[in-house]
Design a protein around this motif. Structure first.
Motif, PDB file in Angstrom:
ATOM      1  N   ILE A  53      44.663  40.856  32.239  1.00 53.57           N
ATOM      2  CA  ILE A  53      44.003  42.058  31.728  1.00 53.57           C
ATOM      3  C   ILE A  53      45.012  43.242  32.264  1.00 53.57           C
ATOM      4  N   ASP A  54      45.744  44.494  31.663  1.00 53.97           N
ATOM      5  CA  ASP A  54      46.439  45.115  32.547  1.00 53.97           C
ATOM      6  C   ASP A  54      45.669  46.578  32.210  1.00 53.97           C
ATOM      7  N   PHE A  55      44.286  46.585  32.287  1.00 50.55           N
ATOM      8  CA  PHE A  55      43.840  47.754  32.120  1.00 50.55           C
ATOM      9  C   PHE A  55      41.987  48.206  31.383  1.00 50.55           C
ATOM     10  N   ILE A  56      41.495  49.056  32.683  1.00 55.04           N
ATOM     11  CA  ILE A  56      40.136  48.410  32.369  1.00 55.04           C
ATOM     12  C   ILE A  56      39.454  49.843  32.051  1.00 55.04           C
ATOM     13  N   LEU A  57      38.329  49.826  31.239  1.00 54.19           N
ATOM     14  CA  LEU A  57      38.355  51.212  30.236  1.00 54.19           C
ATOM     15  C   LEU A  57      36.558  50.943  30.278  1.00 54.19           C
ATOM     16  N   ALA A  72      38.798  46.572  39.489  1.00 51.68           N
ATOM     17  CA  ALA A  72      40.005  46.536  39.202  1.00 51.68           C
ATOM     18  C   ALA A  72      40.334  46.370  41.052  1.00 51.68           C
ATOM     19  N   ASN A  73      39.763  46.466  42.008  1.00 48.62           N
ATOM     20  CA  ASN A  73      39.991  45.447  43.139  1.00 48.62           C
ATOM     21  C   ASN A  73      39.833  44.339  43.035  1.00 48.62           C
ATOM     22  N   CYS A  74      38.608  43.909  42.733  1.00 50.13           N
ATOM     23  CA  CYS A  74      38.910  42.802  43.435  1.00 50.13           C
ATOM     24  C   CYS A  74      39.333  41.264  42.942  1.00 50.13           C
ATOM     25  N   THR A  75      39.431  41.586  41.455  1.00 47.80           N
ATOM     26  CA  THR A  75      40.445  40.413  40.590  1.00 47.80           C
ATOM     27  C   THR A  75      41.524  39.781  41.394  1.00 47.80           C
ATOM     28  N   TYR A  76      42.545  39.985  42.068  1.00 43.27           N
ATOM     29  CA  TYR A  76      43.190  39.522  42.790  1.00 43.27           C
ATOM     30  C   TYR A  76      43.162  39.079  43.857  1.00 43.27           C
ATOM     31  N   CYS A  77      41.737  39.671  44.612  1.00 44.45           N
ATOM     32  CA  CYS A  77      41.780  38.816  46.268  1.00 44.45           C
ATOM     33  C   CYS A  77      41.548  37.725  46.208  1.00 44.45           C
ATOM     34  N   GLU A  78      42.542  36.557  46.943  1.00 43.12           N
ATOM     35  CA  GLU A  78      42.282  34.986  47.115  1.00 43.12           C
ATOM     36  C   GLU A  78      41.561  35.193  48.122  1.00 43.12           C
ATOM     37  N   ASP A  79      40.493  35.667  48.395  1.00 43.11           N
ATOM     38  CA  ASP A  79      39.465  35.238  49.200  1.00 43.11           C
ATOM     39  C   ASP A  79      38.374  35.471  49.174  1.00 43.11           C
ATOM     40  N   ASP A  80      37.069  36.129  49.243  1.00 44.14           N
ATOM     41  CA  ASP A  80      35.590  36.548  49.423  1.00 44.14           C
ATOM     42  C   ASP A  80      35.697  37.857  48.927  1.00 44.14           C
ATOM     43  N   ALA A  81      36.012  39.054  47.793  1.00 39.74           N
ATOM     44  CA  ALA A  81      35.621  39.916  48.103  1.00 39.74           C
ATOM     45  C   ALA A  81      35.181  40.740  48.149  1.00 39.74           C
ATOM     46  N   GLU A  91      41.712  46.466  54.008  1.00 37.80           N
ATOM     47  CA  GLU A  91      42.603  46.864  53.597  1.00 37.80           C
ATOM     48  C   GLU A  91      43.246  46.859  51.833  1.00 37.80           C
ATOM     49  N   VAL A  92      43.115  46.721  51.009  1.00 45.08           N
ATOM     50  CA  VAL A  92      43.215  46.194  49.755  1.00 45.08           C
ATOM     51  C   VAL A  92      44.527  45.702  49.383  1.00 45.08           C
ATOM     52  N   THR A  93      45.348  45.011  49.892  1.00 46.67           N
ATOM     53  CA  THR A  93      46.677  44.189  49.250  1.00 46.67           C
ATOM     54  C   THR A  93      47.182  43.547  48.465  1.00 46.67           C
ATOM     55  N   ASN A  94      45.773  43.401  47.612  1.00 51.79           N
ATOM     56  CA  ASN A  94      46.641  41.861  46.416  1.00 51.79           C
ATOM     57  C   ASN A  94      46.768  43.710  44.918  1.00 51.79           C
ATOM     58  N   GLU A  95      47.472  43.532  44.219  1.00 56.60           N
ATOM     59  CA  GLU A  95      47.200  43.896  42.898  1.00 56.60           C
ATOM     60  C   GLU A  95      46.182  45.261  42.464  1.00 56.60           C
ATOM     61  N   VAL A  96      45.898  46.376  42.293  1.00 58.69           N
ATOM     62  CA  VAL A  96      44.411  46.704  41.334  1.00 58.69           C
ATOM     63  C   VAL A  96      44.861  47.088  40.261  1.00 58.69           C
ATOM     64  N   LEU A  97      44.090  46.925  39.810  1.00 60.31           N
ATOM     65  CA  LEU A  97      43.969  46.906  37.764  1.00 60.31           C
ATOM     66  C   LEU A  97      43.306  48.441  37.804  1.00 60.31           C
ATOM     67  N   ARG A 134      45.440  54.338  44.789  1.00 64.28           N
ATOM     68  CA  ARG A 134      45.512  53.437  43.296  1.00 64.28           C
ATOM     69  C   ARG A 134      43.779  53.591  42.415  1.00 64.28           C
ATOM     70  N   SER A 135      42.021  53.937  43.478  1.00 62.72           N
ATOM     71  CA  SER A 135      41.361  53.793  42.085  1.00 62.72           C
ATOM     72  C   SER A 135      40.993  54.817  42.070  1.00 62.72           C
TER      73      SER A 135
END
Length: 202
Positions: A53-57, A72-81, A91-97, A134-135
């Motif tokens: 997904i590249d956009f959330i509506l 948007a913030n948790c999708t690409y978190c590699e640990d337990d978000a 800090e959110v270091t992963n991609e944010v949709l 970004r959010s």
């Protein structure tokens, strides 16, 4: 979106028709509940990752929008978000949709902030997180006609919610400042407008 009222009042069909005209691939998450749960959040994150997904509506009220920002913030978190982002406020270091909003009910102000409130039923905790810049939603659409089918009780609850959020800031400190005067004006405007809306919801 939430429990499906948008399908009864025609908003769902209108939004889908626009997206189809724009040739968008659409994947849905329905059943977002008030005070969305972390389990539901993980379901959305999995879908977003699986479908690239590249956009959330978000189409709905405050809970749906909070949920969208959480996904948007948790999708690409590699640990337990939950632990990283909601408990520890790391800090959110992963991609944010990116997120966009179509409002069907007003009250929380979630459509114009970078916050997300999620409930973890397993830990009996409801936590809010203010994410980074970004959010903020990339856009918010409020067509007042989308609120016409809202039951009167829900409209009044939304009015009270607005007042509560203004009062939270107004009563949060001892400073006599410009923002206090703005809050007083907002409260006066809300009282004036709500008395009209209760008599004439449209």
């Amino acid at each position: 979106y939430g429990g499906g009222s948008i399908k009864k009042n025609g908003i769902y069909q209108e939004v889908c028709a626009i997206l189809e005209t724009l040739d968008k691939n659409v994947y849905e998450i329905s059943g977002v509940m008030p005070n969305p749960t972390y389990d539901k959040l993980q379901e959305g994150c999995q879908l977003a990752k699986d479908k690239n997904i590249d956009f959330i509506l978000a189409v709905g009220g405050g809970s749906v929008i909070d949920y969208a920002k959480g996904v948007a913030n948790c999708t690409y978190c590699e640990d337990d978000a939950w632990t990283r982002y909601y408990e520890n406020w790391e800090e959110v270091t992963n991609e944010v949709l990116p997120v966009g909003c179509i409002l069907t009910m007003v009250g929380t102000g979630s459509e114009m902030n970078n916050c997300s409130v999620i409930t973890n039923t397993e830990k009996a905790a409801k936590l809010g997180r203010i994410f980074d810049q970004r959010s903020y939603p990339k856009f918010t659409i409020l067509d007042p006609t989308y609120t016409y089918t809202l039951p009167k009780y829900q409209m009044v609850a939304g009015i009270f919610d607005i007042m509560s959020h203004i009062l939270e800031q107004y009563l949060s400190g001892n400073n006599d400042s410009t923002s206090d005067y703005l809050a007083e004006a907002l409260m006066k405007s809300l009282i004036h407008s709500s008395l009209i809306a209760i008599e004439e919801p449209t």
